[in-house]
Each structure stands twice: as C-alpha cells, then as structure tokens.
Motif scaffolding. Structure first.
Motif, PDB file in Angstrom:
ATOM      1  N   VAL A 101       0.834  -1.201   0.000  1.00 24.25           N
ATOM      2  CA  VAL A 101       0.000   0.000   0.000  1.00 24.25           C
ATOM      3  C   VAL A 101       0.871   1.254   0.000  1.00 24.25           C
ATOM      4  O   VAL A 101       0.603   2.229  -0.730  1.00 24.25           O
ATOM      5  CB  VAL A 101      -0.949   0.000   1.210  1.00 24.25           C
ATOM      6  CG1 VAL A 101      -1.632   1.361   1.372  1.00 24.25           C
ATOM      7  CG2 VAL A 101      -1.990  -1.099   1.067  1.00 24.25           C
ATOM      8  N   LEU A 102       1.942   1.240   0.786  1.00 20.18           N
ATOM      9  CA  LEU A 102       2.851   2.390   0.817  1.00 20.18           C
ATOM     10  C   LEU A 102       3.522   2.578  -0.535  1.00 20.18           C
ATOM     11  O   LEU A 102       3.692   3.711  -1.010  1.00 20.18           O
ATOM     12  CB  LEU A 102       3.907   2.197   1.907  1.00 20.18           C
ATOM     13  CG  LEU A 102       3.416   2.187   3.352  1.00 20.18           C
ATOM     14  CD1 LEU A 102       4.591   2.007   4.306  1.00 20.18           C
ATOM     15  CD2 LEU A 102       2.658   3.463   3.683  1.00 20.18           C
ATOM     16  N   GLY A 103       3.926   1.476  -1.164  1.00 17.55           N
ATOM     17  CA  GLY A 103       4.549   1.568  -2.485  1.00 17.55           C
ATOM     18  C   GLY A 103       3.592   2.125  -3.519  1.00 17.55           C
ATOM     19  O   GLY A 103       3.972   2.967  -4.351  1.00 17.55           O
ATOM     20  N   PHE A 121       4.450   9.202   2.579  1.00 17.04           N
ATOM     21  CA  PHE A 121       4.639   7.797   2.241  1.00 17.04           C
ATOM     22  C   PHE A 121       6.107   7.387   2.384  1.00 17.04           C
ATOM     23  O   PHE A 121       6.411   6.265   2.794  1.00 17.04           O
ATOM     24  CB  PHE A 121       4.150   7.526   0.821  1.00 17.04           C
ATOM     25  CG  PHE A 121       2.661   7.431   0.696  1.00 17.04           C
ATOM     26  CD1 PHE A 121       1.966   6.388   1.295  1.00 17.04           C
ATOM     27  CD2 PHE A 121       1.934   8.390  -0.011  1.00 17.04           C
ATOM     28  CE1 PHE A 121       0.577   6.295   1.191  1.00 17.04           C
ATOM     29  CE2 PHE A 121       0.553   8.308  -0.114  1.00 17.04           C
ATOM     30  CZ  PHE A 121      -0.118   7.259   0.490  1.00 17.04           C
ATOM     31  N   VAL A 122       7.015   8.306   2.053  1.00 16.81           N
ATOM     32  CA  VAL A 122       8.445   8.017   2.219  1.00 16.81           C
ATOM     33  C   VAL A 122       8.773   7.805   3.691  1.00 16.81           C
ATOM     34  O   VAL A 122       9.447   6.836   4.059  1.00 16.81           O
ATOM     35  CB  VAL A 122       9.303   9.159   1.631  1.00 16.81           C
ATOM     36  CG1 VAL A 122      10.761   9.011   2.069  1.00 16.81           C
ATOM     37  CG2 VAL A 122       9.216   9.159   0.116  1.00 16.81           C
ATOM     38  N   PHE A 174       3.469  -0.085  14.084  1.00 15.96           N
ATOM     39  CA  PHE A 174       3.662   1.069  14.956  1.00 15.96           C
ATOM     40  C   PHE A 174       4.647   2.065  14.359  1.00 15.96           C
ATOM     41  O   PHE A 174       4.551   3.270  14.633  1.00 15.96           O
ATOM     42  CB  PHE A 174       4.098   0.622  16.347  1.00 15.96           C
ATOM     43  CG  PHE A 174       2.952   0.238  17.240  1.00 15.96           C
ATOM     44  CD1 PHE A 174       2.308   1.182  18.017  1.00 15.96           C
ATOM     45  CD2 PHE A 174       2.498  -1.066  17.279  1.00 15.96           C
ATOM     46  CE1 PHE A 174       1.233   0.837  18.825  1.00 15.96           C
ATOM     47  CE2 PHE A 174       1.427  -1.434  18.074  1.00 15.96           C
ATOM     48  CZ  PHE A 174       0.790  -0.480  18.850  1.00 15.96           C
ATOM     49  N   ALA A 175       5.592   1.605  13.545  1.00 16.40           N
ATOM     50  CA  ALA A 175       6.490   2.527  12.860  1.00 16.40           C
ATOM     51  C   ALA A 175       5.714   3.401  11.886  1.00 16.40           C
ATOM     52  O   ALA A 175       5.900   4.625  11.829  1.00 16.40           O
ATOM     53  CB  ALA A 175       7.576   1.741  12.120  1.00 16.40           C
ATOM     54  N   MET A 176       4.817   2.785  11.120  1.00 14.15           N
ATOM     55  CA  MET A 176       4.003   3.555  10.184  1.00 14.15           C
ATOM     56  C   MET A 176       3.071   4.502  10.921  1.00 14.15           C
ATOM     57  O   MET A 176       2.887   5.652  10.515  1.00 14.15           O
ATOM     58  CB  MET A 176       3.219   2.614   9.279  1.00 14.15           C
ATOM     59  CG  MET A 176       4.091   1.787   8.343  1.00 14.15           C
ATOM     60  SD  MET A 176       3.169   0.876   7.065  1.00 14.15           S
ATOM     61  CE  MET A 176       2.163  -0.221   8.066  1.00 14.15           C
TER      62      MET A 176
END
Length: 263
Positions: A101-103, A121-122, A174-176
C-alpha cells in the motif's frame, strides 16, 4: 499488476525529472543515512536517558514474566475459526500488504507530482523498513519460540529458526503509525493510526503468533523508528543540519519515545 507497474514507472520518471529530496533515486542514500543515525543515537544518550531505556526494557521483561502466559491462555481459549480469520486480516498492515500500500501510494503521488503526500509515504515506508531491519538481529539472538510452537513462554534458542521476539508485524505497524502521527496535526489521524497498529498487535496475540511481550517490544521499536526517521527526514527536506534526539519515555500512560531537534 500492469497498472501497478505503469504507476511505478511513471513515478520513477517523475522522480528523476523533479528535483525532489524524495525522488526514488535518492531513497537508498536516505535510508542508509537514517539507519546510521538511528543506530548511533544511543551513543549520545545521557545516563538519565539510558535509565529511561532501562525502564522500557523492564516493562517488556515485566510483561514477559507476569502477562505472557496469562494472555496467551486467554487467547487460546477464545480462538474460533472466524476470529482467527478476522485476526489474520487485521494483521495485514504489519506485513507485505502494508508495504504494498505504501509503495502504491508513493507511485501515485509521484505520478501526480504531490510532494507533501509523497513525503509522508516516504517517511512511513522508511520507518517500516528500518524497524524491520532493526529487529532482525534481535530475533536471531533471542531465538524465542512462538506460542503456537507449544514450547511455552520461556523457550529461547539463539541462532535457531525460532523468531518470535520481537513481533515484526507490531514493529512495522507502529512505525508507520508513529510516522503518520508525527506528520499530522489532526488528533483523529493519530488516534486512527495508532488504533490500527494496536489492532495489528492484538491480532498477533489472537492467532498465537506472539506473546504479549513480543508485541510490546516490537511496538516500542516501531515507535522509535517512526518518530526518529520522520524527524531526520523533515530536517533533510528543510536543508538544515540538526541533531535529532529520540528519548525513551515511561510514565503512567504507558511506554514510548519523545523526539526533539537541536538546530
């Protein structure tokens, strides 16, 4: 698949044409710089900061000693096929689906030349990847069995195929969440992002892929990575030389990290 490849190719081309600090070609160097900053940050911690880090470690240890078996027993008793399927679906943001999804978001925002959303997103993507990279050596050194293995909550075998501690899904989720929360001033976005991350952690307990301490440790690593990476990358985009300091924090409301920057 063809649409995804077309969007990624278009995003790559636009990134090459636009002088952006978040262009695709710049990301490997950014990731390396962020990784070095995160890895060396503890060298500058004061005695008080190391004490706070010790409190976070104690929280993980206390969870392992006091809650792991009880929580896992409860999850085992509450398992049903339907709940297991739901839990596996809820865990997807912490796995390859979340990265996909991020990509896709990065490709689309590059295609549309939306610099600010692309930078979000980066930050989320780099945070997720670096959080996963950070826990890999810990997994190898700990060699902790998963609840589903049936060895109990005190089964550790370093340098084996066991990889239960910490939880990679929790670390990534949790990082996202931490990165997205750091990039917004909207409370509901922060609440929603951490809520999704919390559901990922709970899902790993429900499927008995992890003990509670595995999830807590992964979450702490993820929060550290998300907040630190976002601080570093925001300073980089502003073209400023700053020292970003990430401090562990433990209080009545729970464990986490605080971030400050010195210009």
């Amino acid at each position: 698949m063809k649409t995804w490849l077309l969007a990624l190719a278009a995003g790559t081309w636009l990134g090459a044409q636009t002088p952006s600090p978040d262009a695709l070609g710049a990301l490997p160097g950014v990731a390396w710089a962020d990784a070095k900053a995160l890895a060396t940050a503890p060298a500058d911690w004061s005695r008080a900061q190391w004490g706070e880090a010790g409190l976070c470690a104690a929280a993980v240890l206390g969870t392992a000693l006091l809650l792991d078996r009880t929580v896992d027993d409860g999850m085992g008793r509450s398992q049903t096929p339907g709940r297991t399927r739901l839990a596996r679906d809820l865990a997807k943001p912490g796995g390859m689906a979340g990265l996909a999804v991020l990509g896709a978001g990065y490709a689309v925002t590059s295609l549309l030349d939306l610099d600010k959303p692309r930078s979000v997103f980066v930050d989320m993507g780099l945070s997720a990847v670096l959080a996963q990279a950070a826990i890999l050596p810990v997994k190898v050194l700990a060699g902790r069995a998963r609840p589903v293995d049936g060895y109990g909550d005190h089964a550790f075998k370093p340098f084996s195929s066991r990889d239960g501690f910490p939880s990679g899904h929790a670390a990534q989720a949790f990082a996202m969440a931490a990165a997205l929360s750091a990039r917004t001033d909207r409370t509901w976005v922060s609440v929603a992002s951490y809520g999704v991350a919390g559901l990922v952690g709970l899902s790993r307990l429900q499927t008995r892929d992890h003990f509670a301490s595995d999830v807590l440790a992964g979450a702490l690593v993820g929060i550290y990575a998300g907040r630190a990476v976002t601080g570093l990358d925001q300073a980089r985009r502003a073209g400023k030389r700053v020292a970003v300091e990430v401090r562990p924090a433990l209080g009545p409301g729970g464990a986490g990290f605080t971030v400050s920057a010195r210009f």
